[in-house]
Design a protein around this motif. Sequence first.
Motif, PDB file in Angstrom:
ATOM      1  N   ALA A 244       0.795  -1.255  -0.075  1.00 58.22           N
ATOM      2  CA  ALA A 244      -0.074   0.126  -0.105  1.00 58.22           C
ATOM      3  C   ALA A 244       1.062   1.127   0.047  1.00 58.22           C
ATOM      4  CB  ALA A 244      -0.801  -0.035   1.394  1.00 58.22           C
ATOM      5  N   ARG A 245       1.864   1.302   0.738  1.00 53.42           N
ATOM      6  CA  ARG A 245       2.738   2.516   0.966  1.00 53.42           C
ATOM      7  C   ARG A 245       3.518   2.464  -0.490  1.00 53.42           C
ATOM      8  NH1 ARG A 245       3.104   1.116   6.633  1.00 53.42           N
ATOM      9  NH2 ARG A 245       4.499  -0.566   6.114  1.00 53.42           N
ATOM     10  N   GLU A 246       3.924   1.653  -0.959  1.00 51.05           N
ATOM     11  CA  GLU A 246       4.749   1.309  -2.475  1.00 51.05           C
ATOM     12  C   GLU A 246       3.545   2.100  -3.566  1.00 51.05           C
ATOM     13  OE1 GLU A 246       7.577   0.645  -5.440  1.00 51.05           O
ATOM     14  OE2 GLU A 246       7.675   0.729  -3.360  1.00 51.05           O
ATOM     15  N   ALA A 247       2.373   1.684  -3.473  1.00 51.81           N
ATOM     16  CA  ALA A 247       1.532   2.190  -4.365  1.00 51.81           C
ATOM     17  C   ALA A 247       1.120   3.918  -4.156  1.00 51.81           C
ATOM     18  CB  ALA A 247       0.028   1.488  -4.213  1.00 51.81           C
ATOM     19  N   LEU A 248       1.092   4.201  -3.069  1.00 47.88           N
ATOM     20  CA  LEU A 248       0.794   5.712  -2.705  1.00 47.88           C
ATOM     21  C   LEU A 248       2.056   6.418  -3.269  1.00 47.88           C
ATOM     22  CD1 LEU A 248      -0.856   5.584   0.779  1.00 47.88           C
ATOM     23  CD2 LEU A 248      -1.907   5.899  -1.394  1.00 47.88           C
ATOM     24  N   ALA A 249       3.304   6.016  -2.990  1.00 52.97           N
ATOM     25  CA  ALA A 249       4.360   6.601  -3.576  1.00 52.97           C
ATOM     26  C   ALA A 249       4.459   6.528  -5.246  1.00 52.97           C
ATOM     27  CB  ALA A 249       5.567   5.854  -2.812  1.00 52.97           C
ATOM     28  N   ARG A 250       3.730   5.778  -5.547  1.00 53.10           N
ATOM     29  CA  ARG A 250       3.588   5.843  -7.152  1.00 53.10           C
ATOM     30  C   ARG A 250       2.598   6.800  -7.708  1.00 53.10           C
ATOM     31  NH1 ARG A 250       7.028   1.875  -9.924  1.00 53.10           N
ATOM     32  NH2 ARG A 250       8.388   0.871  -8.269  1.00 53.10           N
ATOM     33  N   GLY A 251       1.722   7.149  -6.956  1.00 50.88           N
ATOM     34  CA  GLY A 251       0.634   8.263  -7.218  1.00 50.88           C
ATOM     35  C   GLY A 251      -0.689   7.374  -7.227  1.00 50.88           C
TER      36      GLY A 251
ATOM     37  N   THR B  82      -4.535   6.343  -6.079  1.00 56.44           N
ATOM     38  CA  THR B  82      -5.283   7.231  -5.280  1.00 56.44           C
ATOM     39  C   THR B  82      -5.798   6.636  -4.292  1.00 56.44           C
ATOM     40  OG1 THR B  82      -5.889   8.329  -7.266  1.00 56.44           O
ATOM     41  CG2 THR B  82      -7.536   8.485  -5.546  1.00 56.44           C
ATOM     42  N   GLY B  83      -6.219   5.210  -4.267  1.00 61.01           N
ATOM     43  CA  GLY B  83      -6.699   4.680  -3.203  1.00 61.01           C
ATOM     44  C   GLY B  83      -6.852   3.054  -3.266  1.00 61.01           C
ATOM     45  N   PHE B  84      -7.549   2.355  -2.481  1.00 59.89           N
ATOM     46  CA  PHE B  84      -7.576   0.904  -2.557  1.00 59.89           C
ATOM     47  C   PHE B  84      -9.071   0.350  -2.235  1.00 59.89           C
ATOM     48  CE2 PHE B  84      -3.700   2.533  -0.931  1.00 59.89           C
ATOM     49  CZ  PHE B  84      -2.706   1.975  -1.911  1.00 59.89           C
ATOM     50  N   VAL B  85      -9.394  -0.827  -2.866  1.00 60.24           N
ATOM     51  CA  VAL B  85     -10.285  -1.797  -2.273  1.00 60.24           C
ATOM     52  C   VAL B  85      -9.672  -3.014  -1.520  1.00 60.24           C
ATOM     53  CG1 VAL B  85     -12.155  -3.303  -3.048  1.00 60.24           C
ATOM     54  CG2 VAL B  85     -11.634  -1.177  -4.495  1.00 60.24           C
ATOM     55  N   VAL B  86     -10.074  -3.041  -0.425  1.00 57.69           N
ATOM     56  CA  VAL B  86      -9.566  -3.952   0.548  1.00 57.69           C
ATOM     57  C   VAL B  86     -10.347  -5.219   0.413  1.00 57.69           C
ATOM     58  CG1 VAL B  86      -9.068  -4.651   2.882  1.00 57.69           C
ATOM     59  CG2 VAL B  86      -8.879  -2.376   2.083  1.00 57.69           C
ATOM     60  N   THR B  87      -9.548  -6.220  -0.246  1.00 61.72           N
ATOM     61  CA  THR B  87     -10.641  -7.561  -0.623  1.00 61.72           C
ATOM     62  C   THR B  87      -9.509  -8.719  -0.760  1.00 61.72           C
ATOM     63  OG1 THR B  87     -11.850  -8.600  -2.641  1.00 61.72           O
ATOM     64  CG2 THR B  87      -9.871  -7.064  -2.988  1.00 61.72           C
TER      65      THR B  87
ATOM     66  N   PRO C  43      -5.483   8.580   7.355  1.00 60.02           N
ATOM     67  CA  PRO C  43      -6.800   8.769   7.529  1.00 60.02           C
ATOM     68  C   PRO C  43      -7.546   9.378   5.946  1.00 60.02           C
ATOM     69  CG  PRO C  43      -5.674  10.506   8.316  1.00 60.02           C
ATOM     70  CD  PRO C  43      -4.775   9.678   8.244  1.00 60.02           C
ATOM     71  N   ASP C  44      -6.696   9.639   5.231  1.00 66.98           N
ATOM     72  CA  ASP C  44      -7.275  10.517   4.037  1.00 66.98           C
ATOM     73  C   ASP C  44      -7.335   9.737   2.813  1.00 66.98           C
ATOM     74  OD1 ASP C  44      -7.871  12.832   5.579  1.00 66.98           O
ATOM     75  OD2 ASP C  44      -5.553  13.496   5.384  1.00 66.98           O
ATOM     76  N   VAL C  45      -6.931   8.768   2.737  1.00 67.13           N
ATOM     77  CA  VAL C  45      -6.868   7.782   1.511  1.00 67.13           C
ATOM     78  C   VAL C  45      -8.004   7.134   1.198  1.00 67.13           C
ATOM     79  CG1 VAL C  45      -5.375   5.858   0.359  1.00 67.13           C
ATOM     80  CG2 VAL C  45      -4.132   7.459   1.527  1.00 67.13           C
ATOM     81  N   PRO C  46      -8.535   6.823   0.149  1.00 63.43           N
ATOM     82  CA  PRO C  46      -9.781   6.264  -0.008  1.00 63.43           C
ATOM     83  C   PRO C  46      -9.885   4.609   0.187  1.00 63.43           C
ATOM     84  CG  PRO C  46      -9.537   7.787  -1.508  1.00 63.43           C
ATOM     85  CD  PRO C  46      -8.331   8.074  -0.998  1.00 63.43           C
ATOM     86  N   LEU C  47     -10.525   4.103   0.858  1.00 65.05           N
ATOM     87  CA  LEU C  47     -10.738   2.522   1.345  1.00 65.05           C
ATOM     88  C   LEU C  47     -11.819   2.026   1.132  1.00 65.05           C
ATOM     89  CD1 LEU C  47      -8.138   1.687   4.210  1.00 65.05           C
ATOM     90  CD2 LEU C  47      -7.454   1.796   1.922  1.00 65.05           C
ATOM     91  N   LEU C  48     -12.089   1.314   0.282  1.00 58.56           N
ATOM     92  CA  LEU C  48     -13.232   0.688   0.252  1.00 58.56           C
ATOM     93  C   LEU C  48     -12.967  -0.915   0.616  1.00 58.56           C
ATOM     94  CD1 LEU C  48     -13.107   2.740  -2.417  1.00 58.56           C
ATOM     95  CD2 LEU C  48     -15.435   1.949  -2.779  1.00 58.56           C
ATOM     96  N   VAL C  49     -14.153  -1.615   1.158  1.00 57.21           N
ATOM     97  CA  VAL C  49     -13.933  -2.962   1.478  1.00 57.21           C
ATOM     98  C   VAL C  49     -15.065  -3.991   0.982  1.00 57.21           C
ATOM     99  CG1 VAL C  49     -15.156  -2.742   3.673  1.00 57.21           C
ATOM    100  CG2 VAL C  49     -13.356  -4.548   3.582  1.00 57.21           C
ATOM    101  N   ASP C  50     -14.712  -5.138   0.488  1.00 57.65           N
ATOM    102  CA  ASP C  50     -16.015  -5.945   0.176  1.00 57.65           C
ATOM    103  C   ASP C  50     -15.671  -7.439   0.975  1.00 57.65           C
ATOM    104  OD1 ASP C  50     -13.708  -7.469  -1.020  1.00 57.65           O
ATOM    105  OD2 ASP C  50     -14.398  -6.906  -3.010  1.00 57.65           O
ATOM    106  N   GLY C  51     -16.510  -8.400   0.544  1.00 57.48           N
ATOM    107  CA  GLY C  51     -16.179  -9.775   1.181  1.00 57.48           C
ATOM    108  C   GLY C  51     -17.041  -9.772   2.361  1.00 57.48           C
ATOM    109  N   GLY C  52     -18.342 -10.646   2.293  1.00 57.88           N
ATOM    110  CA  GLY C  52     -19.381 -10.962   3.109  1.00 57.88           C
ATOM    111  C   GLY C  52     -20.244 -10.089   3.683  1.00 57.88           C
ATOM    112  N   ILE C  53     -20.242  -8.741   2.795  1.00 62.56           N
ATOM    113  CA  ILE C  53     -21.222  -7.709   3.455  1.00 62.56           C
ATOM    114  C   ILE C  53     -22.741  -8.430   3.073  1.00 62.56           C
ATOM    115  CG2 ILE C  53     -21.904  -5.442   2.940  1.00 62.56           C
ATOM    116  CD1 ILE C  53     -19.102  -5.569   4.194  1.00 62.56           C
ATOM    117  N   ARG C  54     -23.273  -8.311   4.213  1.00 62.62           N
ATOM    118  CA  ARG C  54     -24.918  -8.855   4.153  1.00 62.62           C
ATOM    119  C   ARG C  54     -25.789  -7.946   4.790  1.00 62.62           C
ATOM    120  NH1 ARG C  54     -22.259 -11.490   1.039  1.00 62.62           N
ATOM    121  NH2 ARG C  54     -21.890 -13.479   0.584  1.00 62.62           N
TER     122      ARG C  54
END
Length: 373
Positions: free
Chosen positions: A251-258, A260-265, A291-302
Motif C-alpha cells: 500500500a505504501r509503495e502504491a501511494l508513492a507511485r501516485g 489514489t486509493g484501494f479496495v480491501v479484498t 486517514p485521508d486515502v480512500p479505502l473501500l472493502v468487500d467480502g461477506g457484506i450482508r
Amino acid sequence: MSPAPVIESLPEGLANLADFEAPARARVSDAAWAYLSGGAADEITLRANRAAWDAIRLHPRVLRDLGHGHTRVTLLGRELRHPILLAPIAYQRLFHADGELALGHAAAAQEAGLILSAQASVEMELVAAPMRADPGAGPLWFQLYWRDDREFMRALLRRVEAAGFQALVLTVDAPVHGARDRERRIGFKLPDDIRAVNLGGLKKPLDLQPGQSALFDGLMPRAATWREVDWLRTESRLPLLLKGVTHADDAREALARGVTGFVVTNHGGRALDTLPPTAALLPPLRAAVGPDVPLLVDGGIRRGTDVLKAIALGADAVLLGRPYVHALAASGALGVAHALRLLRDELEIAMALSGCKTLADAGPALLWPGAPA
C-alpha cells in the motif's frame, strides 16, 4: 440511449438480502451457481469473510440527538448519498438476460455506485448510460485486468473515458485463477453466447518451450507489475485505485507511485485460500495509509450492521457482491434496486440504534473491545 431492462415482479417475502438466494438458485444453472458461489480450495477464506463480520459486536451510545442524521459520505472528492457500491462481477448474463444492463439502472435508481467488471457481458456504454443520465447516481468506475498488449490497453482506456467512467480500479490479487474446486468438479465453461464483450480480440497465445511451466513461464511474465501501474498512471487522466492490496508495504509503495486509493479484498475467497477475512485486513491497511486515502472493502457484506462495522474499522465505503447477483437472478433490475434499498434501510436503522447521527460518528469506539484490529 441505454435499452430499458426487463421489469419483473419481486418474489414474496423479501425481508433481507439472504431471502434472494432461494429464488435465485431456482433460476440459475448448476454450473453458473458453482461459478458464483464457490471459493478457492477449501473455501476457508470464503467462510471467514462472513464469520468475521458476525464476530464483531457493536457498542452503542444512547440518548443522543440524532435528528436530521444522514448516511452521506465523501469519496474521491464527491459527496455520496450512502456508502454502498456494487462490486465488479464478471459475466452477469449468466444469471439474467439483462446482465450488467440491469445494474446500471438499479444503481442509478438507488443512488449507488457501480464498478463495472472488465469482463462484463454487456457493452460498457449501455451500462453507463443510465448512470450518466441521472445526476443523483453514484460513482461509475471501471475495473481492469491487465492485458499484456499496451496498444489494446490504451484503446480500452480511451473508450472507458469516453463512456463516462470516473475512476479505474486495477485488480492486482488475481493474475491467475484460484483453484476453484466447485467449478472444476462441474466442468464450468462459459456458454457460447456469453463473453467479455468489452475485451474484443484474442489474447496472444503462450509461447512455451518443452518443459516450461504454462503458469510461471507463460502467464506470469505477462502479469501486471509496478511498471504497469506506472504506465496506467501516465496513460489515463482518471484516478487509479488498486483492488487486492493486503500488505501495508504494498500500500505504501502504491501511494508513492501516485495511486489514489484501494479496495480491501481477498477476491471473495476466490483467489488465494487462507487469506485473512477483509474485516481483519482493513484496520492495519487504514493505519498504514493514514486517514485521508480512500479505502473501500468487500467480502461477506450482508447486513446494514456490516456496513456500519466496516466504516468503524476504517472503510470509506463498501462493495456489495454475491447478494446483488442473487437479486439480479431473482428479479432483474428491480431485484437489485430492492436489495440496495433494503441494505440502505438497514444501515439507517443500525446507525439510529447505535447512536450515530452520521457515519463520521462510527469509529473504533463503536466496536466492543476485541473486534479485529
